[in-house]
Design a protein around this motif. Sequence first.
Motif, PDB file in Angstrom:
ATOM      1  N   GLY A  76      53.087  54.925  29.788  1.00 23.09           N
ATOM      2  CA  GLY A  76      51.718  54.494  30.016  1.00 23.09           C
ATOM      3  C   GLY A  76      51.465  53.028  29.745  1.00 23.09           C
ATOM      4  N   MET A  77      52.522  52.237  29.603  1.00 18.83           N
ATOM      5  CA  MET A  77      52.360  50.807  29.360  1.00 18.83           C
ATOM      6  C   MET A  77      52.114  50.031  30.651  1.00 18.83           C
ATOM      7  N   LEU A  78      52.389  50.634  31.790  1.00 15.71           N
ATOM      8  CA  LEU A  78      52.099  50.075  33.103  1.00 15.71           C
ATOM      9  C   LEU A  78      51.199  51.053  33.840  1.00 15.71           C
ATOM     10  N   ASP A  79      50.275  50.537  34.648  1.00 21.25           N
ATOM     11  CA  ASP A  79      49.427  51.384  35.474  1.00 21.25           C
ATOM     12  C   ASP A  79      50.078  51.537  36.837  1.00 21.25           C
ATOM     13  N   ALA A  80      50.668  52.694  37.073  1.00 19.53           N
ATOM     14  CA  ALA A  80      51.424  52.924  38.307  1.00 19.53           C
ATOM     15  C   ALA A  80      50.542  52.874  39.552  1.00 19.53           C
ATOM     16  N   GLN A  81      49.251  53.117  39.382  1.00 21.27           N
ATOM     17  CA  GLN A  81      48.343  53.182  40.534  1.00 21.27           C
ATOM     18  C   GLN A  81      47.548  51.898  40.735  1.00 21.27           C
ATOM     19  N   ALA A  82      47.711  50.924  39.862  1.00 20.98           N
ATOM     20  CA  ALA A  82      46.854  49.729  39.905  1.00 20.98           C
ATOM     21  C   ALA A  82      47.050  48.920  41.184  1.00 20.98           C
ATOM     22  N   GLN A  83      45.943  48.377  41.688  1.00 17.94           N
ATOM     23  CA  GLN A  83      45.950  47.477  42.829  1.00 17.94           C
ATOM     24  C   GLN A  83      45.301  46.162  42.407  1.00 17.94           C
ATOM     25  N   PRO A  84      45.967  45.029  42.608  1.00 16.45           N
ATOM     26  CA  PRO A  84      45.370  43.742  42.225  1.00 16.45           C
ATOM     27  C   PRO A  84      44.019  43.510  42.891  1.00 16.45           C
ATOM     28  N   VAL A  85      43.124  42.861  42.166  1.00 13.39           N
ATOM     29  CA  VAL A  85      41.764  42.610  42.644  1.00 13.39           C
ATOM     30  C   VAL A  85      41.480  41.112  42.578  1.00 13.39           C
ATOM     31  N   VAL A  86      40.876  40.569  43.630  1.00 11.83           N
ATOM     32  CA  VAL A  86      40.487  39.162  43.655  1.00 11.83           C
ATOM     33  C   VAL A  86      39.238  38.981  42.795  1.00 11.83           C
ATOM     34  N   ILE A  87      39.338  38.113  41.803  1.00  9.98           N
ATOM     35  CA  ILE A  87      38.204  37.812  40.927  1.00  9.98           C
ATOM     36  C   ILE A  87      37.353  36.688  41.523  1.00  9.98           C
ATOM     37  N   ARG A  88      38.036  35.684  42.058  1.00  9.38           N
ATOM     38  CA  ARG A  88      37.340  34.514  42.587  1.00  9.38           C
ATOM     39  C   ARG A  88      38.261  33.857  43.606  1.00  9.38           C
ATOM     40  N   GLU A  89      37.668  33.270  44.653  1.00  8.03           N
ATOM     41  CA  GLU A  89      38.488  32.592  45.657  1.00  8.03           C
ATOM     42  C   GLU A  89      37.698  31.500  46.346  1.00  8.03           C
ATOM     43  N   ASP A  90      38.450  30.542  46.911  1.00  9.60           N
ATOM     44  CA  ASP A  90      37.884  29.518  47.768  1.00  9.60           C
ATOM     45  C   ASP A  90      38.924  29.222  48.839  1.00  9.60           C
ATOM     46  N   PRO A  91      38.697  28.290  49.734  1.00 11.17           N
ATOM     47  CA  PRO A  91      39.666  28.089  50.826  1.00 11.17           C
ATOM     48  C   PRO A  91      41.083  27.765  50.386  1.00 11.17           C
ATOM     49  N   ALA A  92      41.271  27.175  49.190  1.00 11.99           N
ATOM     50  CA  ALA A  92      42.616  26.771  48.769  1.00 11.99           C
ATOM     51  C   ALA A  92      43.186  27.597  47.631  1.00 11.99           C
ATOM     52  N   SER A  93      42.358  28.415  46.963  1.00 12.68           N
ATOM     53  CA  SER A  93      42.861  29.085  45.771  1.00 12.68           C
ATOM     54  C   SER A  93      42.299  30.487  45.619  1.00 12.68           C
ATOM     55  N   VAL A  94      43.028  31.276  44.821  1.00 13.24           N
ATOM     56  CA  VAL A  94      42.617  32.651  44.518  1.00 13.24           C
ATOM     57  C   VAL A  94      42.921  32.928  43.053  1.00 13.24           C
ATOM     58  N   TYR A  95      41.983  33.578  42.403  1.00 10.39           N
ATOM     59  CA  TYR A  95      42.192  34.067  41.039  1.00 10.39           C
ATOM     60  C   TYR A  95      42.310  35.579  41.136  1.00 10.39           C
ATOM     61  N   LEU A  96      43.476  36.107  40.734  1.00 13.53           N
ATOM     62  CA  LEU A  96      43.816  37.504  40.971  1.00 13.53           C
ATOM     63  C   LEU A  96      44.004  38.243  39.651  1.00 13.53           C
ATOM     64  N   ASP A  97      43.420  39.422  39.542  1.00 10.69           N
ATOM     65  CA  ASP A  97      43.633  40.295  38.393  1.00 10.69           C
ATOM     66  C   ASP A  97      44.594  41.403  38.817  1.00 10.69           C
ATOM     67  N   ALA A  98      45.799  41.417  38.220  1.00  9.72           N
ATOM     68  CA  ALA A  98      46.805  42.430  38.587  1.00  9.72           C
ATOM     69  C   ALA A  98      46.501  43.792  37.988  1.00  9.72           C
ATOM     70  N   ARG A  99      45.600  43.869  37.033  1.00  7.23           N
ATOM     71  CA  ARG A  99      45.118  45.126  36.458  1.00  7.23           C
ATOM     72  C   ARG A  99      46.232  45.961  35.832  1.00  7.23           C
ATOM     73  N   ASN A 100      47.171  45.278  35.228  1.00  9.48           N
ATOM     74  CA  ASN A 100      48.295  45.913  34.536  1.00  9.48           C
ATOM     75  C   ASN A 100      49.230  46.679  35.469  1.00  9.48           C
ATOM     76  N   ALA A 101      49.278  46.273  36.727  1.00 11.70           N
ATOM     77  CA  ALA A 101      50.290  46.818  37.633  1.00 11.70           C
ATOM     78  C   ALA A 101      51.663  46.319  37.212  1.00 11.70           C
ATOM     79  N   ILE A 102      52.715  47.010  37.624  1.00 10.16           N
ATOM     80  CA  ILE A 102      54.059  46.482  37.410  1.00 10.16           C
ATOM     81  C   ILE A 102      54.099  45.075  38.003  1.00 10.16           C
ATOM     82  N   GLY A 103      54.753  44.141  37.301  1.00  6.24           N
ATOM     83  CA  GLY A 103      54.611  42.727  37.607  1.00  6.24           C
ATOM     84  C   GLY A 103      54.930  42.331  39.033  1.00  6.24           C
ATOM     85  N   HIS A 104      55.862  43.022  39.654  1.00  7.75           N
ATOM     86  CA  HIS A 104      56.263  42.689  41.015  1.00  7.75           C
ATOM     87  C   HIS A 104      55.095  42.826  41.997  1.00  7.75           C
ATOM     88  N   VAL A 105      54.193  43.765  41.744  1.00 11.83           N
ATOM     89  CA  VAL A 105      53.059  43.981  42.638  1.00 11.83           C
ATOM     90  C   VAL A 105      52.108  42.792  42.578  1.00 11.83           C
TER      91      VAL A 105
END
Length: 383
Positions: A76-105
Amino acid sequence: MSTKTAYLRGAGDTDPARRVTLDELREHCSSVLRACGLAPAPADLVADSMTDAEARGISSHGVTRTRIYAERLRGGMLDAQAQPVVIREDPASVYLDARNAIGHVGADVGMDLAIERARNGAVGAVGVANSNHCGTLAYYTRRAALAGVAAIAISTAPTTMVYFGGRSRAVGTNPLSIALPRPDGPPITVDMATSATARGKIILANQLGQDIPDGWAVDSEGRPTTDAAAALAGSVTPFGGPKGSGLAMMIDLLAGGMVAGVSGEGIGDMYEDWTRPQRVGHVFITLNPDGWVGSSAFLEHVEDFARRVHDLPPADGFDQVLLPGEVEERALERATRDGVLVSGTVFADLQALADEVGAERQLSGVVDDPSGTDTDSPSGTGA
């Protein structure tokens, strides 16, 4: 902090090594991860990353990592079902929350977004928070370079390294990768830990009952050691003394403090801490040559540069001066043709792990000819 660990010292590699095809190895690891709760797509992604590292001679980040990923999923140290969510974005950048998904995702989505942003202008930048260990950073920067953009990636890691002048753990082996596209060859790729070696190489040596070279680590008292178990209880050392130490600090503050809001001891140890998520941070920066001198001009310059490097007179003991990443590319070519040599200890652990989790696949492999000449890559990466 829990006392649970996933790198108990082995008794030595007494079982024969076996040669396994890349397809079989990839399918086996993916089957194990699917049995631990990952959906097919992320399981395939993680398995491909590990198999790619194995094929390129970076065994510290290869299939030996299957067990720790499996155990953290099951624990239970990784969330197998987690999907990253965009917190904030603009034309050149994105701030992404991985939500404790396995790091590769989180890293995969982050790099895709960075490539997309760069293609729309000159630069793309993506910060990923609440992630986990994501394998080799070159797996992602190389993909960007193959898509025609230059890429830089940095990531935090748990505190397993001393600062220059210190004697105890203070910072992660925080890795850095840079990849550039080439028109007539594979990307020019640098992938390195800020430590004298990737800690995964010490973990692997410990599993195989092997000593480590001088200069890689210190024990729990800050004394240099060649004993892998003592090194794991102690700390790895920074490459180049103050240079690696300073670079690790900057990555900790950027990918950690700025992007993830956590650095240093706030980052959980994948192997030793079973009480909290890791909260690893990644940063991916991409540059589109068309936003600068133009792709054609840049690629022509890169290829001319590569030819000049290859034409340099080699030093004694070398056949040719190589570009960063070419040793690994040659290893990949051999592995694609001949399969990879998996140590007896790692092979047995992969089989046992498949049984433990009820995976559908089992490895077969062929006992290797001991006269083979496989060599391990000298490169290092990540934690």
